[in-house]
Write a protein that holds these residues in place. Structure first.
Motif, PDB file in Angstrom:
ATOM      1  N   PHE A  30      -8.947   4.846  -8.472  1.00  0.00           N
ATOM      2  CA  PHE A  30      -9.305   3.916  -7.395  1.00  0.00           C
ATOM      3  C   PHE A  30      -8.572   4.299  -6.101  1.00  0.00           C
ATOM      4  O   PHE A  30      -7.663   3.586  -5.656  1.00  0.00           O
ATOM      5  CB  PHE A  30      -8.946   2.478  -7.791  1.00  0.00           C
ATOM      6  N   PRO A  31      -8.947   5.418  -5.490  1.00  0.00           N
ATOM      7  CA  PRO A  31      -8.208   5.901  -4.317  1.00  0.00           C
ATOM      8  C   PRO A  31      -8.262   4.958  -3.108  1.00  0.00           C
ATOM      9  O   PRO A  31      -7.386   5.035  -2.244  1.00  0.00           O
ATOM     10  CB  PRO A  31      -8.869   7.248  -4.005  1.00  0.00           C
ATOM     11  N   ALA A  32      -9.223   4.082  -3.058  1.00  0.00           N
ATOM     12  CA  ALA A  32      -9.320   3.152  -1.925  1.00  0.00           C
ATOM     13  C   ALA A  32      -8.332   1.988  -2.035  1.00  0.00           C
ATOM     14  O   ALA A  32      -8.084   1.292  -1.044  1.00  0.00           O
ATOM     15  CB  ALA A  32     -10.742   2.607  -1.802  1.00  0.00           C
ATOM     16  N   LEU A  33      -7.772   1.779  -3.225  1.00  0.00           N
ATOM     17  CA  LEU A  33      -6.834   0.670  -3.432  1.00  0.00           C
ATOM     18  C   LEU A  33      -5.395   1.152  -3.314  1.00  0.00           C
ATOM     19  O   LEU A  33      -5.071   2.266  -3.716  1.00  0.00           O
ATOM     20  CB  LEU A  33      -7.015   0.050  -4.823  1.00  0.00           C
ATOM     21  N   ARG A  34      -4.536   0.298  -2.808  1.00  0.00           N
ATOM     22  CA  ARG A  34      -3.094   0.552  -2.876  1.00  0.00           C
ATOM     23  C   ARG A  34      -2.662   0.057  -4.249  1.00  0.00           C
ATOM     24  O   ARG A  34      -2.970  -1.073  -4.615  1.00  0.00           O
ATOM     25  CB  ARG A  34      -2.383  -0.211  -1.778  1.00  0.00           C
ATOM     26  N   VAL A  35      -1.978   0.877  -4.993  1.00  0.00           N
ATOM     27  CA  VAL A  35      -1.563   0.523  -6.354  1.00  0.00           C
ATOM     28  C   VAL A  35      -0.047   0.621  -6.437  1.00  0.00           C
ATOM     29  O   VAL A  35       0.533   1.631  -6.040  1.00  0.00           O
ATOM     30  CB  VAL A  35      -2.213   1.455  -7.406  1.00  0.00           C
ATOM     31  N   SER A  36       0.580  -0.447  -6.952  1.00  0.00           N
ATOM     32  CA  SER A  36       2.036  -0.492  -7.053  1.00  0.00           C
ATOM     33  C   SER A  36       2.455  -1.104  -8.376  1.00  0.00           C
ATOM     34  O   SER A  36       1.802  -2.013  -8.888  1.00  0.00           O
ATOM     35  CB  SER A  36       2.631  -1.353  -5.942  1.00  0.00           C
ATOM     36  N   ALA A  37       3.574  -0.609  -8.890  1.00  0.00           N
ATOM     37  CA  ALA A  37       4.204  -1.234 -10.046  1.00  0.00           C
ATOM     38  C   ALA A  37       5.094  -2.364  -9.527  1.00  0.00           C
ATOM     39  O   ALA A  37       5.750  -2.218  -8.494  1.00  0.00           O
ATOM     40  CB  ALA A  37       5.033  -0.224 -10.818  1.00  0.00           C
ATOM     41  N   TRP A  58      -2.608  -7.807 -11.157  1.00  0.00           N
ATOM     42  CA  TRP A  58      -2.924  -8.752 -10.092  1.00  0.00           C
ATOM     43  C   TRP A  58      -3.630  -7.973  -8.988  1.00  0.00           C
ATOM     44  O   TRP A  58      -3.359  -6.787  -8.792  1.00  0.00           O
ATOM     45  CB  TRP A  58      -1.664  -9.369  -9.493  1.00  0.00           C
ATOM     46  N   LEU A  59      -4.490  -8.646  -8.263  1.00  0.00           N
ATOM     47  CA  LEU A  59      -5.136  -8.041  -7.100  1.00  0.00           C
ATOM     48  C   LEU A  59      -4.461  -8.545  -5.841  1.00  0.00           C
ATOM     49  O   LEU A  59      -3.995  -9.681  -5.787  1.00  0.00           O
ATOM     50  CB  LEU A  59      -6.621  -8.423  -7.042  1.00  0.00           C
ATOM     51  N   GLY A  60      -4.447  -7.701  -4.832  1.00  0.00           N
ATOM     52  CA  GLY A  60      -3.901  -8.091  -3.540  1.00  0.00           C
ATOM     53  C   GLY A  60      -4.941  -7.940  -2.454  1.00  0.00           C
ATOM     54  O   GLY A  60      -5.846  -7.113  -2.544  1.00  0.00           O
ATOM     55  N   THR A  61      -4.809  -8.750  -1.439  1.00  0.00           N
ATOM     56  CA  THR A  61      -5.643  -8.649  -0.253  1.00  0.00           C
ATOM     57  C   THR A  61      -4.720  -8.668   0.957  1.00  0.00           C
ATOM     58  O   THR A  61      -3.574  -9.095   0.865  1.00  0.00           O
ATOM     59  CB  THR A  61      -6.698  -9.775  -0.198  1.00  0.00           C
ATOM     60  N   PHE A  80      -1.649  -4.578  -8.398  1.00  0.00           N
ATOM     61  CA  PHE A  80      -0.250  -4.645  -8.798  1.00  0.00           C
ATOM     62  C   PHE A  80      -0.193  -4.617 -10.324  1.00  0.00           C
ATOM     63  O   PHE A  80      -0.908  -5.371 -10.977  1.00  0.00           O
ATOM     64  CB  PHE A  80       0.403  -5.911  -8.262  1.00  0.00           C
ATOM     65  N   VAL A  81       0.666  -3.773 -10.865  1.00  0.00           N
ATOM     66  CA  VAL A  81       0.750  -3.540 -12.309  1.00  0.00           C
ATOM     67  C   VAL A  81       2.155  -3.874 -12.791  1.00  0.00           C
ATOM     68  O   VAL A  81       3.141  -3.410 -12.207  1.00  0.00           O
ATOM     69  CB  VAL A  81       0.471  -2.052 -12.638  1.00  0.00           C
ATOM     70  N   ALA A  82       2.242  -4.643 -13.878  1.00  0.00           N
ATOM     71  CA  ALA A  82       3.547  -4.970 -14.459  1.00  0.00           C
ATOM     72  C   ALA A  82       3.524  -4.715 -15.962  1.00  0.00           C
ATOM     73  O   ALA A  82       2.486  -4.866 -16.616  1.00  0.00           O
ATOM     74  CB  ALA A  82       3.907  -6.425 -14.201  1.00  0.00           C
TER      75      ALA A  82
END
Length: 89
Positions: A30-37, A58-61, A80-82
């Motif tokens: 998903f290169p269009a999304l910012r992904v963070s742990a 979780w999704l962020g906007t 967001f990944v936990a």
């Protein structure tokens, strides 16, 4: 993002050996999304969009200034990944 993308994201996150590897896989898919742990404790009080066996998502906007958690797939700009999933419930 749509429901099929969300299912794929949850599957990818759960198949990774840890949250860091999940972030890498999700960024590639998903290169269009910012992904963070994130630490699940930092997300307390927020409703996850998906809870896999091993990881929670979780999704962020973003309004251009502040990030917010959302469950609106159409507004998703971040993921967001936990560590921790349904097996810990």
């Amino acid at each position: 993002m749509d429901a099929a993308d969300l299912q794929l994201a949850s599957t990818l996150a759960d198949s990774a050996p840890d949250a860091r590897a999940a972030v890498t896989a999700l960024r590639q898919c998903f290169p269009a999304l910012r992904v963070s742990a994130v630490d699940a404790a930092d997300m307390r009080g927020e409703e996850p969009v998906a809870r896999g066996r091993l990881r929670t998502l979780w999704l962020g906007t973003n309004d251009g200034h502040c990030w917010q958690v959302t469950n609106d797939l159409a507004r998703a700009a971040a993921l967001f990944v936990a560590e921790g999933g349904s097996h810990e419930s």
